[in-house]
Design a protein around this motif. Structure first.
Motif, PDB file in Angstrom:
ATOM      1  N   THR A 262       0.827  -1.208   0.000  1.00 42.61           N
ATOM      2  CA  THR A 262       0.000   0.000   0.000  1.00 42.61           C
ATOM      3  C   THR A 262       0.863   1.261   0.000  1.00 42.61           C
ATOM      4  OG1 THR A 262      -1.757  -1.142   1.213  1.00 42.61           O
ATOM      5  CG2 THR A 262      -1.807   1.263   1.242  1.00 42.61           C
ATOM      6  N   GLN A 263       1.873   1.281   0.851  1.00 44.44           N
ATOM      7  CA  GLN A 263       2.739   2.452   0.927  1.00 44.44           C
ATOM      8  C   GLN A 263       3.560   2.620  -0.347  1.00 44.44           C
ATOM      9  OE1 GLN A 263       6.342   2.661   3.468  1.00 44.44           O
ATOM     10  NE2 GLN A 263       5.232   4.208   4.643  1.00 44.44           N
ATOM     11  N   THR A 264       4.023   1.499  -0.921  1.00 47.52           N
ATOM     12  CA  THR A 264       4.783   1.557  -2.170  1.00 47.52           C
ATOM     13  C   THR A 264       3.925   2.120  -3.293  1.00 47.52           C
ATOM     14  OG1 THR A 264       6.158  -0.325  -1.513  1.00 47.52           O
ATOM     15  CG2 THR A 264       6.077   0.196  -3.862  1.00 47.52           C
ATOM     16  N   THR A 265       2.659   1.698  -3.350  1.00 56.32           N
ATOM     17  CA  THR A 265       1.740   2.219  -4.365  1.00 56.32           C
ATOM     18  C   THR A 265       1.507   3.709  -4.175  1.00 56.32           C
ATOM     19  OG1 THR A 265       0.624   0.062  -4.466  1.00 56.32           O
ATOM     20  CG2 THR A 265      -0.552   1.953  -5.369  1.00 56.32           C
ATOM     21  N   GLU A 266       1.303   4.118  -2.926  1.00 56.57           N
ATOM     22  CA  GLU A 266       1.085   5.539  -2.631  1.00 56.57           C
ATOM     23  C   GLU A 266       2.273   6.401  -3.046  1.00 56.57           C
ATOM     24  OE1 GLU A 266       0.986   8.633   1.125  1.00 56.57           O
ATOM     25  OE2 GLU A 266       1.076   6.468   1.492  1.00 56.57           O
ATOM     26  N   LEU A 267       3.464   5.902  -2.773  1.00 57.46           N
ATOM     27  CA  LEU A 267       4.677   6.700  -2.971  1.00 57.46           C
ATOM     28  C   LEU A 267       5.444   6.304  -4.237  1.00 57.46           C
ATOM     29  CD1 LEU A 267       5.915   6.579   0.742  1.00 57.46           C
ATOM     30  CD2 LEU A 267       4.536   8.351  -0.358  1.00 57.46           C
ATOM     31  N   TRP A 268       4.763   5.674  -5.172  1.00 53.47           N
ATOM     32  CA  TRP A 268       5.415   5.146  -6.372  1.00 53.47           C
ATOM     33  C   TRP A 268       6.162   6.238  -7.143  1.00 53.47           C
ATOM     34  CZ3 TRP A 268       6.508   0.379  -7.829  1.00 53.47           C
ATOM     35  CH2 TRP A 268       6.873   0.131  -9.154  1.00 53.47           C
ATOM     36  N   ASN A 269       5.577   7.404  -7.266  1.00 51.09           N
ATOM     37  CA  ASN A 269       6.191   8.478  -8.045  1.00 51.09           C
ATOM     38  C   ASN A 269       6.961   9.471  -7.198  1.00 51.09           C
ATOM     39  OD1 ASN A 269       5.139   7.632 -10.602  1.00 51.09           O
ATOM     40  ND2 ASN A 269       3.137   8.433  -9.981  1.00 51.09           N
ATOM     41  N   GLU A 270       6.666   9.553  -5.882  1.00 47.40           N
ATOM     42  CA  GLU A 270       7.293  10.554  -5.027  1.00 47.40           C
ATOM     43  C   GLU A 270       8.452  10.005  -4.208  1.00 47.40           C
ATOM     44  OE1 GLU A 270       4.064  10.018  -5.158  1.00 47.40           O
ATOM     45  OE2 GLU A 270       3.400  11.780  -6.270  1.00 47.40           O
ATOM     46  N   GLY A 271       8.383   8.742  -3.816  1.00 39.67           N
ATOM     47  CA  GLY A 271       9.447   8.169  -2.991  1.00 39.67           C
ATOM     48  C   GLY A 271       9.210   8.373  -1.514  1.00 39.67           C
ATOM     49  N   LEU A 272       9.101   9.637  -1.114  1.00 41.34           N
ATOM     50  CA  LEU A 272       8.884   9.971   0.294  1.00 41.34           C
ATOM     51  C   LEU A 272       7.679  10.898   0.429  1.00 41.34           C
ATOM     52  CD1 LEU A 272      12.522  10.642   1.583  1.00 41.34           C
ATOM     53  CD2 LEU A 272      11.082   8.675   2.106  1.00 41.34           C
ATOM     54  N   ARG A 273       6.780  10.561   1.328  1.00 40.39           N
ATOM     55  CA  ARG A 273       5.611  11.388   1.573  1.00 40.39           C
ATOM     56  C   ARG A 273       6.013  12.759   2.082  1.00 40.39           C
ATOM     57  NH1 ARG A 273       3.138   8.588   5.559  1.00 40.39           N
ATOM     58  NH2 ARG A 273       2.460   7.027   4.057  1.00 40.39           N
ATOM     59  N   GLN A 274       7.102  12.820   2.833  1.00 37.37           N
ATOM     60  CA  GLN A 274       7.568  14.076   3.412  1.00 37.37           C
ATOM     61  C   GLN A 274       7.906  15.088   2.327  1.00 37.37           C
ATOM     62  OE1 GLN A 274      11.203  13.824   5.764  1.00 37.37           O
ATOM     63  NE2 GLN A 274      10.215  14.945   7.397  1.00 37.37           N
ATOM     64  N   GLN A 275       8.395  14.604   1.175  1.00 37.80           N
ATOM     65  CA  GLN A 275       8.743  15.505   0.085  1.00 37.80           C
ATOM     66  C   GLN A 275       7.513  16.206  -0.470  1.00 37.80           C
ATOM     67  OE1 GLN A 275      10.948  13.292  -2.821  1.00 37.80           O
ATOM     68  NE2 GLN A 275      12.827  13.384  -1.651  1.00 37.80           N
ATOM     69  N   ASN A 276       6.365  15.480  -0.463  1.00 38.83           N
ATOM     70  CA  ASN A 276       5.146  16.104  -0.950  1.00 38.83           C
ATOM     71  C   ASN A 276       4.748  17.287  -0.092  1.00 38.83           C
ATOM     72  OD1 ASN A 276       5.047  14.086  -2.852  1.00 38.83           O
ATOM     73  ND2 ASN A 276       3.681  12.780  -1.637  1.00 38.83           N
ATOM     74  N   VAL A 277       4.950  17.129   1.232  1.00 37.54           N
ATOM     75  CA  VAL A 277       4.646  18.228   2.160  1.00 37.54           C
ATOM     76  C   VAL A 277       5.525  19.410   1.855  1.00 37.54           C
ATOM     77  CG1 VAL A 277       4.591  18.911   4.570  1.00 37.54           C
ATOM     78  CG2 VAL A 277       3.889  16.602   3.918  1.00 37.54           C
ATOM     79  N   VAL A 278       6.824  19.144   1.608  1.00 37.03           N
ATOM     80  CA  VAL A 278       7.756  20.229   1.316  1.00 37.03           C
ATOM     81  C   VAL A 278       7.385  20.937   0.040  1.00 37.03           C
ATOM     82  CG1 VAL A 278      10.149  20.754   0.752  1.00 37.03           C
ATOM     83  CG2 VAL A 278       9.637  19.126   2.575  1.00 37.03           C
ATOM     84  N   ARG A 279       6.994  20.158  -1.010  1.00 33.86           N
ATOM     85  CA  ARG A 279       6.630  20.776  -2.274  1.00 33.86           C
ATOM     86  C   ARG A 279       5.423  21.686  -2.106  1.00 33.86           C
ATOM     87  NH1 ARG A 279       7.293  15.414  -4.616  1.00 33.86           N
ATOM     88  NH2 ARG A 279       9.339  15.244  -5.588  1.00 33.86           N
ATOM     89  N   ARG A 280       4.400  21.228  -1.373  1.00 33.11           N
ATOM     90  CA  ARG A 280       3.208  22.062  -1.185  1.00 33.11           C
ATOM     91  C   ARG A 280       3.528  23.324  -0.405  1.00 33.11           C
ATOM     92  NH1 ARG A 280       0.585  17.023  -0.585  1.00 33.11           N
ATOM     93  NH2 ARG A 280       0.745  17.132   1.674  1.00 33.11           N
ATOM     94  N   ALA A 281       4.423  23.179   0.591  1.00 35.08           N
ATOM     95  CA  ALA A 281       4.788  24.345   1.398  1.00 35.08           C
ATOM     96  C   ALA A 281       5.509  25.383   0.550  1.00 35.08           C
ATOM     97  CB  ALA A 281       5.665  23.905   2.561  1.00 35.08           C
ATOM     98  N   LYS A 282       6.365  24.907  -0.378  1.00 39.42           N
ATOM     99  CA  LYS A 282       7.128  25.837  -1.208  1.00 39.42           C
ATOM    100  C   LYS A 282       6.235  26.513  -2.259  1.00 39.42           C
ATOM    101  CE  LYS A 282      11.678  23.682  -0.806  1.00 39.42           C
ATOM    102  NZ  LYS A 282      12.778  22.998  -1.540  1.00 39.42           N
ATOM    103  N   SER A 283       5.152  25.815  -2.643  1.00 36.58           N
ATOM    104  CA  SER A 283       4.302  26.365  -3.692  1.00 36.58           C
ATOM    105  C   SER A 283       3.316  27.414  -3.179  1.00 36.58           C
ATOM    106  CB  SER A 283       3.514  25.220  -4.362  1.00 36.58           C
ATOM    107  OG  SER A 283       2.647  24.601  -3.431  1.00 36.58           O
ATOM    108  N   ARG A 284       3.227  27.536  -1.858  1.00 36.56           N
ATOM    109  CA  ARG A 284       2.275  28.487  -1.291  1.00 36.56           C
ATOM    110  C   ARG A 284       2.854  29.893  -1.272  1.00 36.56           C
ATOM    111  NH1 ARG A 284       0.185  24.793   3.841  1.00 36.56           N
ATOM    112  NH2 ARG A 284      -0.970  23.316   2.577  1.00 36.56           N
TER     113      ARG A 284
END
Length: 284
Positions: A262-284
């Motif tokens: 499940t986690q591998t499927t979720e993070l298939w393109n991102e690798g780390l969930r934490q990076q998604n948080v960082v990307r959203r924070a930078k885009s604001r």
């Protein structure tokens, strides 16, 4: 994370699932060669059957993958590292109980000599690995003070404590280590795995923007990892179930595989969930 790094990340994650399936298939093949009711009382007891080579190899491989892979948070990373450090100990120090269900007798030689040789090799290689990790932490502290946190030192401290405690036990009480280290390592390893799943479930439950179905999936796995073993223990207390350990181990391994997929499927393109948080924070 893009290109070759993300592909390597995917391959490592898939390798862990492959090792779990490999071990399960080896156990089923061995079981098919015995009476249908004849099962070892634990997966670890299959060390004393023709499954031994795959049991040892799969656990060591899974341990290496858990250490190498970066967790989504510092807490998850520390838990994966501890579980990964303990996995080779579970593999290399067999359970004292050999069991009666095996297709053919397996010649083990001197089990104590095997443990002494292989664990000493593991400790010898582990010391420079920990020193190298310390060097990386110091280097990161110097090169990126803003991104560095004391949790990195905490993680290294926990690893040193686990590793150093095992080494001290091995040197001071060899017979006690051979007799009990398997159980100690296996219990802590499984506890770390359960907490990893619980942490992910709680993280996604509180996080906005995550599909409800995905969050629920993690939560169901986390609840099952806690509830099912407790129910099995209750059943064992009431009816003296001989295979309670086997049932708990099999349940936790299957649920961990489900979580990992499940986690591998979720993070298939991102690798780390934490990076998604960082990307959203930078885009604001």
């Amino acid at each position: 994370m893009t290109g070759y790094p993300i592909k390597t990340y995917r391959y490592l994650r898939m390798a862990m699932v492959a090792m779990i399936v490999l071990l399960a298939v080896a156990v089923v093949i061995e079981w098919s060669k015995t009476e249908p009711h004849c099962l070892q009382t634990s997966i670890s007891a299959y060390y004393y059957t023709p499954v031994r080579a795959i049991f040892v190899g799969a656990l060591i491989t899974i341990g290496v993958c858990m250490v190498v892979l970066k967790g989504n948070t510092e807490t998850e990373d520390i838990l994966l590292n501890v579980a990964g450090i303990l996995a080779p100990g579970v593999a290399l120090v067999p359970t004292p109980r050999q069991g009666q269900c095996h297709s053919v007798p397996v010649v083990l030689g001197d089990a104590a000599a095997n443990v002494s040789n292989n664990m000493l090799a593991l400790f010898v290689v582990g010391v420079p690995c920990l020193l190298l990790a310390a060097v990386f932490i110091i280097r990161d502290r110097i090169s990126d003070p803003a991104g560095w946190t004391p949790v990195y030192v905490l993680g290294l401290g926990v690893a040193v404590l686990i590793f150093g405690g095992g080494l001290a036990w091995f040197l001071a009480d060899r017979s006690g280590f051979i007799g009990h280290a398997h159980y100690a390592a296996a219990i802590v390893m499984f506890l770390c795995i359960v907490v990893v799943v619980v942490v992910n479930a709680e993280q996604l439950r509180r996080k906005r923007g995550v599909p409800r179905a995905l969050a629920n999936r993690y939560s169901v796995i986390a609840v099952a990892m806690v509830a099912v073993p407790l129910l099995m223990v209750a059943w064992w207390k009431l009816f003296s179930w001989a295979h309670v350990v086997l049932g708990i181990e099999a349940t936790l391994i299957v649920l961990f595989a489900a979580f990992w997929i499940t986690q591998t499927t979720e993070l298939w393109n991102e690798g780390l969930r934490q990076q998604n948080v960082v990307r959203r924070a930078k885009s604001r």
